[in-house]
Design a protein around this motif. Sequence first.
Motif: not given
Length: 137
Positions: A61-69, A86-92, A96-102
């Motif tokens: 699942x390529x969408x999982x890349x941002x969670x691992x990164x 595991x912390x990131x995958x349990x975020x709202x 997650x969108x905020x952190x991807x942008x950051x």
Amino acid sequence: MRREGPAGAQQQREPLRTEFEFELPRGFVDESGTVHRNGAMRLATARDELIPLRDVRVRENPAYLSVVLLGRVITRLGTLASVHDGTVENMFASDLAFLQDFYRQINAEGHTRAAVSCPHCEESFEVELAGSRLGES
């Protein structure tokens, strides 16, 4: 480190900033119900971007890349002992969108300041983007 500027004047070069503070819009809720909002993210290395590509979850699942990164580059979040995928995958989703942008702001653009000008008086100035909350200017 010093370098020559215009007309031979010496200028002090700012040290490279490798870690950036942030505040999550909602916050990560841990198992005890504690909300963690303030944290820090470091600049990513080439290794940080390459290693997740070997992860089976990312291949499936390529969408999982941002969670691992993000799990690799977030250095601190509230009082948590460690931050991982595991912390990131349990975020709202909004956090997650905020952190991807950051992540994009500090890595792709290389800084968190933007040059802007006032639409009324046309004066130019810089604004700090790091640590701003969603919806704020």
